[in-house]
Design an enzyme around this catalytic site. Structure first.
Site, PDB file in Angstrom:
ATOM      1  N   SER A 289       0.858  -1.192   0.000  1.00 25.67           N
ATOM      2  CA  SER A 289       0.000   0.000   0.000  1.00 25.67           C
ATOM      3  C   SER A 289       0.891   1.237   0.000  1.00 25.67           C
ATOM      4  O   SER A 289       2.110   1.124  -0.007  1.00 25.67           O
ATOM      5  CB  SER A 289      -0.898   0.023   1.251  1.00 25.67           C
ATOM      6  OG  SER A 289      -1.809  -1.053   1.255  1.00 25.67           O
TER       7      SER A 289
ATOM      8  N   SER B  64      -4.387  -3.495  -2.549  1.00 29.08           N
ATOM      9  CA  SER B  64      -3.527  -2.395  -2.135  1.00 29.08           C
ATOM     10  C   SER B  64      -4.357  -1.222  -1.643  1.00 29.08           C
ATOM     11  O   SER B  64      -5.467  -0.989  -2.116  1.00 29.08           O
ATOM     12  CB  SER B  64      -2.637  -1.956  -3.315  1.00 29.08           C
ATOM     13  OG  SER B  64      -1.769  -0.918  -2.940  1.00 29.08           O
TER      14      SER B  64
ATOM     15  N   GLU C 278      -4.268   2.827  -1.384  1.00 30.35           N
ATOM     16  CA  GLU C 278      -3.656   4.115  -1.728  1.00 30.35           C
ATOM     17  C   GLU C 278      -4.504   5.214  -1.106  1.00 30.35           C
ATOM     18  O   GLU C 278      -5.570   5.549  -1.625  1.00 30.35           O
ATOM     19  CB  GLU C 278      -3.557   4.294  -3.251  1.00 30.35           C
ATOM     20  CG  GLU C 278      -2.495   3.456  -3.924  1.00 30.35           C
ATOM     21  CD  GLU C 278      -2.860   1.992  -4.036  1.00 30.35           C
ATOM     22  OE1 GLU C 278      -1.947   1.153  -4.159  1.00 30.35           O
ATOM     23  OE2 GLU C 278      -4.068   1.684  -4.011  1.00 30.35           O
TER      24      GLU C 278
END
Length: 490
Positions: free
Chosen positions: A254, A292, A294
């Site tokens: 991340s 992930s 973000e």
């Protein structure tokens, strides 16, 4: 004045590789601390080696603290905002941040399973300083962002304690910021190379406001083949060269990015600024994978909102939305460079069960960048091929081209709605044109007033000889074929 700490042996920051990283210049430290009042501190925990023993190690983790102002963030809150590109991650307290648009605690970065411990320690630290919290004052929800460092760290052992949070807060300074294997970034990896904490800044020229934008990232995303350095596909080349390098296979990673600026922005503008940081993340190679996270936070130090006041209103300076474009560009540039700084400043690090995260090979990157730049210079030096000059457009095409090339302000209003227009010569109220722009209607009016050539009369059509009717002289007998091939009527 503090001196900039020397980089680890064999390491340097990204711009020392000779790569192009945008048109705006960085601030004094090329760090988030170039925004006046912002301070950053770290607590790094590296302990043990060998086989994983949950609760004992090896430990490769830590905490990073960002303090948004020099007074105290609890009593003098700053305006904030944020954006989530992909939500397989967490920043505790972000729901309230997006609702109120205010930052009222320091911002912390750590590993995924230590969010609760860091939040608890942050509450203790703040209650010690402001005993009225939870009674005289509202409760607080500390802002704590996380990334997964389990490929190198005994993450389930939860080794981050109160003293580490306190150390990060105590050591926070407004000078240069340590990068790479430090603080919350100690166990982080980016594009299969060791990464961690990175930071960068941009200073706008006075003509564009003179504002500063700083970005700090805890970078932990991507795979090697995706890596791009200064827009160059470095990862594709390194992926072929480093096939034998150990890589994580089930951890998408991340990134948490924190933007600070002294531009007078309010929440909706900071939300928009945070979206542009996502473009900077994409420049380095992120595709925001399914697993992930973000997540971007943003705050402005230009306006401070007091927790207590006898007034019914407070006044704020707000930048015009039309002036945001340079800040967008600066944010993208600083985010890209912050991630590359995390990669360039990080060192090799071993972790649990003998795993080793290798640092980005800077000499290989420098060699690749130099080769591409040399080839680009060679091609630029070659003469351009001769091109035929296009025929001049007719009047109608000039009007259409003028409409397409018109500046946005010439055809759109401040709210983005199309301005009313009418064709040349149409009846109605005379339209008042802005004197500072040439609009498409002005071009059309100029064309309409130009002398016109009268069209030449068309030639008369050739006479067609009519066939005689039946019974008249020369008429064919019934049943006789016509000259055009069809039968005559009977």
């Amino acid at each position: 004045m503090p001196e900039i700490a020397a980089p680890p042996p064999g390491r340097c920051r990204a711009r020392e590789l000779g790569i192009s990283l945008g048109r705006f210049k960085p601030g004094k430290w090329n760090a988030i601390t170039d925004v006046a009042g912002v301070r950053v501190g770290h607590s790094t925990i590296i302990r043990g080696a060998g086989a994983l023993k949950v609760g004992k190690g090896p430990v490769r983790t830590g905490v990073t603290a960002i303090l948004p102002n020099t007074t105290n963030i609890f009593e003098e809150r700053v305006v904030g905002g944020g954006f989530v590109l992909n939500g397989a991650g967490e920043v505790s307290g972000m729901t309230q941040l997006l609702e109120w648009g205010l930052v009222e605690t320091p911002i912390f970065l750590t590993n995924t399973l230590s969010v609760g411990a860091v939040s608890d320690a942050a509450v203790k630290w703040m209650v010690e300083r402001y005993p009225g919290i939870g009674g005289e004052h509202d409760v607080i929800i500390p802002l704590v962002g996380e990334c997964d460092d389990s490929w190198l760290n005994d993450i389930a052992g939860r080794h981050v304690k109160d003293e580490h949070v306190y150390e990060a807060l105590r050591t926070a300074s407004d000078g240069p910021v340590a990068e790479g294997n430090v603080g919350g970034g100690t166990g982080m990896i980016t594009c299969d190379f060791k990464a961690g904490i990175g930071t960068s800044s941009r200073k706008l020229p006075e003509a564009l406001g003179g504002y500063t934008v700083g970005v700090l990232v805890m970078s932990n995303f991507g795979v090697m083949r995706q890596l791009r350095v200064g827009g160059l596909p470095v990862g594709e080349v390194l992926d072929a060269r480093y096939q034998g390098v150990q890589r994580r296979s089930r951890n998408y990673g991340s990134i948490i990015a924190v933007i600070a600026t002294d531009a007078p922005l309010i929440t909706h503008q900071l939300n928009r600024l945070a979206k542009r940081a996502a473009l900077g993340i994409g420049r380095v190679g992120s595709s925001a994978m399914h697993g992930s996270g973000e997540i971007i936070l943003a705050f402005s130090t230009a306006n401070q909102v007091p927790r207590e006041t006898r007034k019914m209103v407070y006044r704020m300076k707000i930048l015009l939305d039309q002036r945001l474009d340079p800040l967008y560009e600066a944010t993208i540039e600083a985010t890209e460079e912050a991630i590359l700084n995390a990669l360039c400043m990080a060192r090799d690090l071993d972790g649990v069960n003998g795993t080793v995260s290798k640092a980005l090979p800077l000499e290989d990157v420098r060699e690749l960048v130099a080769a591409w730049q040399e080839e680009s210079a060679r091609q630029s030096a070659q003469p351009a091929p001769a091109m035929r000059r296009p025929a001049p457009p007719d009047a109608g095409s000039r009007v259409r081209a003028g409409a397409h090339a018109a500046k946005p302000t010439a055809v759109r209003g401040a709210e983005g709605m199309p301005r009313p227009s009418r064709p040349p010569g149409a009846a109605g109220t005379t339209r008042i044109e802005r004197p500072d722009v040439r609009s498409d209607s002005q071009e059309a009016k100029r064309e309409a007033e130009a002398p016109r050539r009268e069209p030449e009369p068309a030639a008369a059509p050739a006479a067609v000889e009519a066939e005689p009717r039946p019974g008249e002289a020369g008429a064919p007998k019934p049943g006789t074929p016509r000259s055009d091939g069809g039968p005559t009527s009977g």
